[in-house]
Design a protein around this motif. Structure first.
Motif, PDB file in Angstrom:
ATOM      1  N   UNK A   1       0.826  -1.214   0.000  1.00  0.00           N
ATOM      2  CA  UNK A   1       0.000   0.000   0.000  1.00  0.00           C
ATOM      3  C   UNK A   1       0.858   1.260   0.000  1.00  0.00           C
ATOM      4  N   UNK A   2       2.017   1.194   0.662  1.00  0.00           N
ATOM      5  CA  UNK A   2       2.918   2.358   0.684  1.00  0.00           C
ATOM      6  C   UNK A   2       3.479   2.639  -0.703  1.00  0.00           C
ATOM      7  N   UNK A   3       3.468   1.622  -1.573  1.00  0.00           N
ATOM      8  CA  UNK A   3       3.913   1.805  -2.948  1.00  0.00           C
ATOM      9  C   UNK A   3       2.823   2.281  -3.884  1.00  0.00           C
ATOM     10  N   UNK A   4       1.600   2.482  -3.356  1.00  0.00           N
ATOM     11  CA  UNK A   4       0.519   3.003  -4.184  1.00  0.00           C
ATOM     12  C   UNK A   4      -0.333   1.945  -4.847  1.00  0.00           C
TER      13      UNK A   4
ATOM     14  N   UNK B   1       3.374  11.672   4.041  1.00  0.00           N
ATOM     15  CA  UNK B   1       2.917  11.814   5.421  1.00  0.00           C
ATOM     16  C   UNK B   1       1.997  10.689   5.845  1.00  0.00           C
ATOM     17  N   UNK B   2       1.085  10.278   4.951  1.00  0.00           N
ATOM     18  CA  UNK B   2       0.193   9.159   5.261  1.00  0.00           C
ATOM     19  C   UNK B   2       0.981   7.868   5.435  1.00  0.00           C
ATOM     20  N   UNK B   3       1.994   7.667   4.593  1.00  0.00           N
ATOM     21  CA  UNK B   3       2.823   6.464   4.692  1.00  0.00           C
ATOM     22  C   UNK B   3       3.557   6.434   6.026  1.00  0.00           C
ATOM     23  N   UNK B   4       4.149   7.544   6.418  1.00  0.00           N
ATOM     24  CA  UNK B   4       4.871   7.592   7.684  1.00  0.00           C
ATOM     25  C   UNK B   4       3.926   7.400   8.864  1.00  0.00           C
ATOM     26  N   UNK B   5       2.720   7.954   8.784  1.00  0.00           N
ATOM     27  CA  UNK B   5       1.750   7.791   9.874  1.00  0.00           C
ATOM     28  C   UNK B   5       1.304   6.340  10.008  1.00  0.00           C
ATOM     29  N   UNK B   6       1.165   5.627   8.882  1.00  0.00           N
ATOM     30  CA  UNK B   6       0.774   4.213   8.942  1.00  0.00           C
ATOM     31  C   UNK B   6       1.856   3.384   9.624  1.00  0.00           C
TER      32      UNK B   6
ATOM     33  N   UNK C   1      10.058   0.825  -0.756  1.00  0.00           N
ATOM     34  CA  UNK C   1      11.319   0.688  -0.017  1.00  0.00           C
ATOM     35  C   UNK C   1      11.807   2.044   0.478  1.00  0.00           C
ATOM     36  N   UNK C   2      11.759   3.046  -0.364  1.00  0.00           N
ATOM     37  CA  UNK C   2      12.199   4.382   0.041  1.00  0.00           C
ATOM     38  C   UNK C   2      11.341   4.921   1.178  1.00  0.00           C
ATOM     39  N   UNK C   3      10.036   4.750   1.070  1.00  0.00           N
ATOM     40  CA  UNK C   3       9.135   5.268   2.105  1.00  0.00           C
ATOM     41  C   UNK C   3       9.285   4.514   3.421  1.00  0.00           C
ATOM     42  N   UNK C   4       9.397   3.189   3.335  1.00  0.00           N
ATOM     43  CA  UNK C   4       9.526   2.409   4.562  1.00  0.00           C
ATOM     44  C   UNK C   4      10.843   2.716   5.262  1.00  0.00           C
ATOM     45  N   UNK C   5      11.918   2.817   4.496  1.00  0.00           N
ATOM     46  CA  UNK C   5      13.198   3.152   5.092  1.00  0.00           C
ATOM     47  C   UNK C   5      13.161   4.479   5.814  1.00  0.00           C
ATOM     48  N   UNK C   6      12.539   5.469   5.185  1.00  0.00           N
ATOM     49  CA  UNK C   6      12.440   6.782   5.823  1.00  0.00           C
ATOM     50  C   UNK C   6      11.598   6.729   7.099  1.00  0.00           C
ATOM     51  N   UNK C   7      10.502   5.983   7.052  1.00  0.00           N
ATOM     52  CA  UNK C   7       9.609   5.912   8.204  1.00  0.00           C
ATOM     53  C   UNK C   7      10.233   5.173   9.379  1.00  0.00           C
ATOM     54  N   UNK C   8      11.063   4.163   9.099  1.00  0.00           N
ATOM     55  CA  UNK C   8      11.659   3.358  10.169  1.00  0.00           C
ATOM     56  C   UNK C   8      12.945   3.960  10.726  1.00  0.00           C
ATOM     57  N   UNK C   9      13.437   4.987  10.101  1.00  0.00           N
ATOM     58  CA  UNK C   9      14.743   5.519  10.476  1.00  0.00           C
ATOM     59  C   UNK C   9      14.788   6.054  11.909  1.00  0.00           C
ATOM     60  N   UNK C  10      13.639   6.431  12.451  1.00  0.00           N
ATOM     61  CA  UNK C  10      13.618   6.998  13.800  1.00  0.00           C
ATOM     62  C   UNK C  10      13.519   5.937  14.893  1.00  0.00           C
TER      63      UNK C  10
ATOM     64  N   UNK D   1       0.577 -10.789   7.772  1.00  0.00           N
ATOM     65  CA  UNK D   1       0.978  -9.487   7.237  1.00  0.00           C
ATOM     66  C   UNK D   1      -0.246  -8.727   6.757  1.00  0.00           C
ATOM     67  N   UNK D   2      -0.370  -7.496   7.210  1.00  0.00           N
ATOM     68  CA  UNK D   2      -1.480  -6.659   6.772  1.00  0.00           C
ATOM     69  C   UNK D   2      -0.939  -5.445   6.034  1.00  0.00           C
ATOM     70  N   UNK D   3      -1.716  -4.941   5.105  1.00  0.00           N
ATOM     71  CA  UNK D   3      -1.379  -3.698   4.439  1.00  0.00           C
ATOM     72  C   UNK D   3      -2.264  -2.592   4.976  1.00  0.00           C
ATOM     73  N   UNK D   4      -1.786  -1.363   4.943  1.00  0.00           N
ATOM     74  CA  UNK D   4      -2.587  -0.243   5.425  1.00  0.00           C
ATOM     75  C   UNK D   4      -2.108   1.041   4.761  1.00  0.00           C
ATOM     76  N   UNK D   5      -3.075   1.875   4.389  1.00  0.00           N
ATOM     77  CA  UNK D   5      -2.754   3.163   3.770  1.00  0.00           C
ATOM     78  C   UNK D   5      -2.779   4.310   4.764  1.00  0.00           C
ATOM     79  N   UNK D   6      -3.191   4.042   5.984  1.00  0.00           N
ATOM     80  CA  UNK D   6      -3.328   5.118   6.960  1.00  0.00           C
ATOM     81  C   UNK D   6      -3.196   4.562   8.362  1.00  0.00           C
ATOM     82  N   UNK D   7      -2.987   5.471   9.312  1.00  0.00           N
ATOM     83  CA  UNK D   7      -2.955   5.072  10.719  1.00  0.00           C
ATOM     84  C   UNK D   7      -4.296   4.486  11.138  1.00  0.00           C
ATOM     85  N   UNK D   8      -5.377   5.023  10.591  1.00  0.00           N
ATOM     86  CA  UNK D   8      -6.708   4.512  10.927  1.00  0.00           C
ATOM     87  C   UNK D   8      -6.856   3.058  10.513  1.00  0.00           C
ATOM     88  N   UNK D   9      -6.416   2.703   9.312  1.00  0.00           N
ATOM     89  CA  UNK D   9      -6.511   1.317   8.853  1.00  0.00           C
ATOM     90  C   UNK D   9      -5.651   0.397   9.709  1.00  0.00           C
TER      91      UNK D   9
END
Length: 371
Positions: A31-34, A42-47, A71-80, A312-320
């Motif tokens: 889902x993070x890949x569209x 921002x939605x990807x990082x929030x998920x 991969x780019x989005x997940x790496x950025x989101x997990x960096x913290x 494994x679940x996919x999600x496009x948002x923190x709500x999902x």
């Protein structure tokens, strides 16, 4: 009477004979890949942040998702987050190069990055794909590497050619070297079909396989051969696609009423055929009689099998993400599972959360008596 199987997103099972442990519920990044529709950074990082807050500590990605975007989005989101506190997997078998022809949309990605795949399952191809993923993720080591989309479902007549790259062209050997040298902790497949996992187990010492859509409320043929073989060989399954591409996510009433996403009447990445819609309607009606959401049953059912290490679940948002967490941890009526069997909607051989809870209770009682 309500069955309380004690499912928690953060409980863990080992991957095969390795030291890797996966949380029961985990986050996939298609889902993070569209997939089906794009989302913002921002939605990807929030998920991802919501998955972390929910106790999920296993994250899976692949170059294929959004043509390297996930991969780019997940790496950025997990960096913290501390790298030693979560498990990360990615996939090999595709090498991405700048696109030379317009993207036609057939793969389902919305607004992918401008790259296109070159399949290569040889030893050199595997290592190049892996190194490219490490650079994109940029968060340190990858724990699990998976051969992506090998099999006839993806490659048709070309499957034999790519299989020879694995067996004779050094593909399997390259992954074994990564594991033996400690670069990764576990190796396996990431596929949409059961047969190729059995073929791979006959050729190679796998730790695991990520299998999408083949062991769900709608499909249990894997009980015939694959799941017993995995249990016997200590090959763990990570199950993706437990909503069968969306149709089990919310029930038909939500989808048909226009309240859900376009993906909710998808089955195996395409529009759901009438027979599948009818079967989902039966499942949905039975769940409504027990006053439980279809999503909760779909998420909890596959984890009852002892060969399954994670869902494994996919999600496009923190709500999902939070919706999936609540569904996974919701207590379910024990009678639900017997009703599903009586209605012919569940294979009689399939373990259920109710049976697993009963086994755990008996084990605990026996242990107390021995003490």
């Amino acid at each position: 009477m309500t069955d309380k199987p004690g499912l928690r997103a953060g409980q863990r099972r080992n991957v095969g004979r390795s030291t890797v442990q996966l949380t029961a519920l985990s986050l996939g990044s298609a889902a993070l890949g569209g997939l089906y529709r794009d989302l913002s950074d921002g939605e990807a990082q929030a998920a991802v942040a919501a998955a972390w807050d929910a106790g999920m500590r296993y994250f899976d990605t692949a170059p294929h998702y959004g043509h390297t975007k996930a991969e780019l989005r997940l790496g950025e989101a997990l960096r913290c987050y501390p790298r030693g506190e979560y498990v990360l997997s990615t996939k090999v078998g595709r090498h991405y190069v700048p696109r030379t022809t317009p993207y036609d949309g057939r793969e389902g990605w919305h607004n992918p990055l401008p790259f296109e795949a070159r399949y290569d399952y040889s030893g050199d191809g595997m290592l190049r794909s892996f190194e490219d993923s490490l650079r994109r993720l940029d968060i340190g080591p990858v724990d699990i590497v998976l051969i992506h989309d090998i099999g006839r479902m993806t490659h048709g007549e070309r499957h034999a050619h790519y299989w020879r790259q694995l067996t004779d062209g050094g593909g399997f050997r390259a992954l074994a070297q990564l594991r033996d040298s400690g670069v990764v902790k576990a190796i396996g497949l990431g596929v949409n079909e059961s047969a190729v996992i059995l073929d791979a187990m006959a050729e190679f010492d796998l730790d695991c396989a990520l299998l999408a859509g083949r062991y769900t409320l709608l499909e249990q043929a894997a009980l015939e051969e694959l799941l017993p073989a995995c249990a016997a060989r200590q090959v763990s399954l990570m199950l993706g696609g437990v909503f069968n591409s969306g149709i089990l996510a919310r029930g038909l009433a939500s989808a048909s009423g226009g309240h859900g996403h376009a993906s909710e009447l998808k089955f195996n990445y395409t529009e759901a055929p009438a027979g599948i819609v009818a079967r989902v309607a039966q499942l949905d009606a039975l769940c409504q009689r027990h006053q439980v959401p279809l999503a909760a049953v779909a998420l909890q059912f596959p984890y009852a099998h002892p060969a399954v290490a994670t869902v494994l679940t996919g999600a496009r948002s923190a709500t999902e993400v939070r919706e999936n967490l609540a569904a996974f941890e919701q207590p379910l009526p024990a009678a639900l599972w017997s009703d599903l069997r009586d209605a012919g909607l569940l294979d009689a051989r399939a373990p259920t959360p109710a049976a697993a809870a009963s086994t755990r209770a008996s084990t605990c009682a026996s242990s107390l008596q021995e003490v």
